[in-house]
Design a protein around this motif. Structure first.
Motif, PDB file in Angstrom:
ATOM      1  N   MET A   1       0.857  -1.167   0.000  1.00  0.00           N
ATOM      2  CA  MET A   1       0.000   0.000   0.000  1.00  0.00           C
ATOM      3  C   MET A   1       0.904   1.230   0.000  1.00  0.00           C
ATOM      4  SD  MET A   1      -3.018   1.048   2.710  1.00  0.00           S
ATOM      5  CE  MET A   1      -2.484  -0.154   3.838  1.00  0.00           C
ATOM      6  N   ASN A   2       0.641   2.150  -0.918  1.00  0.00           N
ATOM      7  CA  ASN A   2       1.462   3.348  -0.999  1.00  0.00           C
ATOM      8  C   ASN A   2       0.921   4.423  -0.060  1.00  0.00           C
ATOM      9  OD1 ASN A   2      -0.689   4.664  -2.319  1.00  0.00           O
ATOM     10  ND2 ASN A   2       0.054   4.017  -4.327  1.00  0.00           N
ATOM     11  N   GLY A   3       1.626   5.550   0.042  1.00  0.00           N
ATOM     12  CA  GLY A   3       1.238   6.623   0.949  1.00  0.00           C
ATOM     13  C   GLY A   3      -0.114   7.217   0.626  1.00  0.00           C
ATOM     14  N   HIS A   4      -0.388   7.374  -0.684  1.00  0.00           N
ATOM     15  CA  HIS A   4      -1.685   7.933  -1.097  1.00  0.00           C
ATOM     16  C   HIS A   4      -2.828   7.022  -0.670  1.00  0.00           C
ATOM     17  CE1 HIS A   4      -4.808   9.851  -3.429  1.00  0.00           C
ATOM     18  NE2 HIS A   4      -5.051   8.698  -4.029  1.00  0.00           N
ATOM     19  N   GLU A   5      -2.669   5.726  -0.883  1.00  0.00           N
ATOM     20  CA  GLU A   5      -3.722   4.786  -0.508  1.00  0.00           C
ATOM     21  C   GLU A   5      -3.907   4.755   1.006  1.00  0.00           C
ATOM     22  OE1 GLU A   5      -4.248   0.248  -1.439  1.00  0.00           O
ATOM     23  OE2 GLU A   5      -4.270   1.392  -3.304  1.00  0.00           O
ATOM     24  N   ALA A   6      -2.841   4.913   1.768  1.00  0.00           N
ATOM     25  CA  ALA A   6      -2.955   4.956   3.230  1.00  0.00           C
ATOM     26  C   ALA A   6      -3.762   6.175   3.670  1.00  0.00           C
ATOM     27  CB  ALA A   6      -1.572   4.972   3.876  1.00  0.00           C
ATOM     28  N   ARG A   7      -3.531   7.326   3.030  1.00  0.00           N
ATOM     29  CA  ARG A   7      -4.288   8.531   3.363  1.00  0.00           C
ATOM     30  C   ARG A   7      -5.752   8.371   2.985  1.00  0.00           C
ATOM     31  NH1 ARG A   7       0.406  10.666   1.366  1.00  0.00           N
ATOM     32  NH2 ARG A   7      -0.504  11.110  -0.672  1.00  0.00           N
ATOM     33  N   VAL A   8      -6.011   7.752   1.826  1.00  0.00           N
ATOM     34  CA  VAL A   8      -7.386   7.538   1.396  1.00  0.00           C
ATOM     35  C   VAL A   8      -8.089   6.598   2.358  1.00  0.00           C
ATOM     36  CG1 VAL A   8      -8.830   6.530  -0.418  1.00  0.00           C
ATOM     37  CG2 VAL A   8      -6.948   8.051  -1.027  1.00  0.00           C
ATOM     38  N   MET A   9      -7.391   5.534   2.798  1.00  0.00           N
ATOM     39  CA  MET A   9      -7.989   4.572   3.722  1.00  0.00           C
ATOM     40  C   MET A   9      -8.322   5.252   5.047  1.00  0.00           C
ATOM     41  SD  MET A   9      -6.898   0.708   4.907  1.00  0.00           S
ATOM     42  CE  MET A   9      -5.256   0.946   4.489  1.00  0.00           C
ATOM     43  N   ALA A  10      -7.455   6.138   5.515  1.00  0.00           N
ATOM     44  CA  ALA A  10      -7.720   6.838   6.765  1.00  0.00           C
ATOM     45  C   ALA A  10      -8.894   7.791   6.615  1.00  0.00           C
ATOM     46  CB  ALA A  10      -6.476   7.592   7.211  1.00  0.00           C
ATOM     47  N   ALA A  11      -9.048   8.372   5.430  1.00  0.00           N
ATOM     48  CA  ALA A  11     -10.133   9.318   5.197  1.00  0.00           C
ATOM     49  C   ALA A  11     -11.472   8.618   4.970  1.00  0.00           C
ATOM     50  CB  ALA A  11      -9.801  10.191   4.002  1.00  0.00           C
ATOM     51  N   GLN A  12     -11.449   7.377   4.535  1.00  0.00           N
ATOM     52  CA  GLN A  12     -12.680   6.647   4.229  1.00  0.00           C
ATOM     53  C   GLN A  12     -12.659   5.282   4.928  1.00  0.00           C
ATOM     54  OE1 GLN A  12     -12.480   6.533  -0.013  1.00  0.00           O
ATOM     55  NE2 GLN A  12     -13.345   8.565  -0.242  1.00  0.00           N
ATOM     56  N   PRO A  13     -12.862   5.277   6.246  1.00  0.00           N
ATOM     57  CA  PRO A  13     -12.763   4.013   6.975  1.00  0.00           C
ATOM     58  C   PRO A  13     -13.831   3.000   6.573  1.00  0.00           C
ATOM     59  CG  PRO A  13     -13.604   5.749   8.394  1.00  0.00           C
ATOM     60  CD  PRO A  13     -13.191   6.398   7.099  1.00  0.00           C
ATOM     61  N   ASN A  14     -14.963   3.443   6.040  1.00  0.00           N
ATOM     62  CA  ASN A  14     -16.006   2.496   5.657  1.00  0.00           C
ATOM     63  C   ASN A  14     -15.610   1.671   4.434  1.00  0.00           C
ATOM     64  OD1 ASN A  14     -16.126   4.794   4.052  1.00  0.00           O
ATOM     65  ND2 ASN A  14     -18.318   4.629   3.701  1.00  0.00           N
ATOM     66  N   LYS A  15     -14.562   2.044   3.739  1.00  0.00           N
ATOM     67  CA  LYS A  15     -14.120   1.304   2.560  1.00  0.00           C
ATOM     68  C   LYS A  15     -13.015   0.303   2.884  1.00  0.00           C
ATOM     69  CE  LYS A  15     -15.636   4.703  -0.670  1.00  0.00           C
ATOM     70  NZ  LYS A  15     -15.715   4.835  -2.087  1.00  0.00           N
ATOM     71  N   THR A  16     -12.531   0.320   4.102  1.00  0.00           N
ATOM     72  CA  THR A  16     -11.437  -0.569   4.489  1.00  0.00           C
ATOM     73  C   THR A  16     -11.840  -2.030   4.358  1.00  0.00           C
ATOM     74  OG1 THR A  16     -10.601   1.103   6.006  1.00  0.00           O
ATOM     75  CG2 THR A  16      -9.837  -1.150   6.338  1.00  0.00           C
ATOM     76  N   GLY A  17     -13.056  -2.370   4.751  1.00  0.00           N
ATOM     77  CA  GLY A  17     -13.514  -3.757   4.652  1.00  0.00           C
ATOM     78  C   GLY A  17     -13.541  -4.246   3.213  1.00  0.00           C
ATOM     79  N   PHE A  18     -14.002  -3.394   2.298  1.00  0.00           N
ATOM     80  CA  PHE A  18     -14.012  -3.767   0.884  1.00  0.00           C
ATOM     81  C   PHE A  18     -12.593  -3.967   0.369  1.00  0.00           C
ATOM     82  CE2 PHE A  18     -18.287  -1.658   0.758  1.00  0.00           C
ATOM     83  CZ  PHE A  18     -18.991  -2.789   0.390  1.00  0.00           C
ATOM     84  N   ARG A  19     -11.677  -3.103   0.812  1.00  0.00           N
ATOM     85  CA  ARG A  19     -10.282  -3.212   0.370  1.00  0.00           C
ATOM     86  C   ARG A  19      -9.690  -4.533   0.854  1.00  0.00           C
ATOM     87  NH1 ARG A  19      -8.765   1.384   2.001  1.00  0.00           N
ATOM     88  NH2 ARG A  19      -8.810   2.402  -0.009  1.00  0.00           N
ATOM     89  N   ILE A  20      -9.934  -4.867   2.109  1.00  0.00           N
ATOM     90  CA  ILE A  20      -9.410  -6.119   2.665  1.00  0.00           C
ATOM     91  C   ILE A  20     -10.001  -7.313   1.921  1.00  0.00           C
ATOM     92  CG2 ILE A  20      -9.433  -7.591   4.728  1.00  0.00           C
ATOM     93  CD1 ILE A  20      -9.242  -4.939   6.366  1.00  0.00           C
ATOM     94  N   LEU A  21     -11.311  -7.285   1.682  1.00  0.00           N
ATOM     95  CA  LEU A  21     -11.949  -8.381   0.946  1.00  0.00           C
ATOM     96  C   LEU A  21     -11.407  -8.493  -0.480  1.00  0.00           C
ATOM     97  CD1 LEU A  21     -15.627  -7.980   2.192  1.00  0.00           C
ATOM     98  CD2 LEU A  21     -14.045  -9.837   2.734  1.00  0.00           C
ATOM     99  N   ALA A  22     -11.103  -7.355  -1.094  1.00  0.00           N
ATOM    100  CA  ALA A  22     -10.536  -7.374  -2.451  1.00  0.00           C
ATOM    101  C   ALA A  22      -9.179  -8.071  -2.455  1.00  0.00           C
ATOM    102  CB  ALA A  22     -10.404  -5.948  -2.986  1.00  0.00           C
ATOM    103  N   TYR A  23      -8.333  -7.729  -1.487  1.00  0.00           N
ATOM    104  CA  TYR A  23      -7.007  -8.337  -1.436  1.00  0.00           C
ATOM    105  C   TYR A  23      -7.083  -9.827  -1.098  1.00  0.00           C
ATOM    106  CZ  TYR A  23      -5.075  -3.611  -1.675  1.00  0.00           C
ATOM    107  OH  TYR A  23      -4.745  -2.346  -2.074  1.00  0.00           O
ATOM    108  N   ILE A  24      -7.965 -10.189  -0.186  1.00  0.00           N
ATOM    109  CA  ILE A  24      -8.130 -11.608   0.163  1.00  0.00           C
ATOM    110  C   ILE A  24      -8.628 -12.395  -1.049  1.00  0.00           C
ATOM    111  CG2 ILE A  24      -9.518 -13.230   1.525  1.00  0.00           C
ATOM    112  CD1 ILE A  24      -9.353 -11.182   3.839  1.00  0.00           C
ATOM    113  N   SER A  25      -9.609 -11.839  -1.757  1.00  0.00           N
ATOM    114  CA  SER A  25     -10.136 -12.510  -2.957  1.00  0.00           C
ATOM    115  C   SER A  25      -9.055 -12.666  -4.016  1.00  0.00           C
ATOM    116  CB  SER A  25     -11.319 -11.724  -3.527  1.00  0.00           C
ATOM    117  OG  SER A  25     -12.368 -11.667  -2.597  1.00  0.00           O
ATOM    118  N   ALA A  26      -8.257 -11.633  -4.199  1.00  0.00           N
ATOM    119  CA  ALA A  26      -7.173 -11.711  -5.185  1.00  0.00           C
ATOM    120  C   ALA A  26      -6.157 -12.783  -4.789  1.00  0.00           C
ATOM    121  CB  ALA A  26      -6.495 -10.358  -5.334  1.00  0.00           C
ATOM    122  N   LEU A  27      -5.825 -12.860  -3.508  1.00  0.00           N
ATOM    123  CA  LEU A  27      -4.888 -13.888  -3.042  1.00  0.00           C
ATOM    124  C   LEU A  27      -5.460 -15.289  -3.241  1.00  0.00           C
ATOM    125  CD1 LEU A  27      -3.473 -12.235   0.198  1.00  0.00           C
ATOM    126  CD2 LEU A  27      -2.255 -12.672  -1.949  1.00  0.00           C
TER     127      LEU A  27
END
Length: 130
Positions: A1-27
């Motif tokens: 995760m780059n710095g920009h994505e970390a800032r976006v994740m902090a600004a939009q905590p409701n999207k963190t679950g979708f991001r985690i599910l996306a990475y798990i699905s990709a793995l």
């Protein structure tokens, strides 16, 4: 995760679950490349869905990926699965069930896995090919 994505994740905590599910699905999709019982295409499609909700950068990467991008595009446009993916999935399901049989699995295991694999195969066959 780059710095920009970390800032976006902090600004939009409701999207963190979708991001985690996306990475798990990709793995799981990547694991499906080498594990016979685990399909790749459905997990890549699931990763694209979750990424579109939680990580635009990852969604864009998946959509532009030379191997995954065309499958995602065809699924979104026509609900179509690549013929090569269908044949590979069906072949791996047959191989997996045959291995269970050859290894002497109990009848209950053979029955349940056979029913599950048959249902998945019927769904795959019912989808248009691209």
């Amino acid at each position: 995760m780059n710095g920009h994505e970390a800032r976006v994740m902090a600004a939009q905590p409701n999207k963190t679950g979708f991001r985690i599910l996306a990475y798990i699905s990709a793995l799981l999709g990547l694991a499906g490349v080498v594990l016979p019982l685990l399909p790749t295409t459905p997990f890549v499609l699931l990763a694209a869905f979750f990424a579109s909700k939680g990580s635009p950068a990852f969604a864009l990467w998946l959509e532009q990926h030379p191997a995954f991008g065309p499958a995602i595009e065809q699924w979104r446009e026509r609900r179509a699965i690549p013929l090569k993916a269908k044949l590979l999935a069906l072949g791996m399901m047959v191989l997996s069930w045959t291995m269970l049989l050859a290894l002497g699995s109990p009848l209950l295991v053979l029955t349940i896995s056979g029913l599950c694999l048959s249902a998945i195969a019927a769904y795959l066959i019912s989808r248009p090919s691209c």
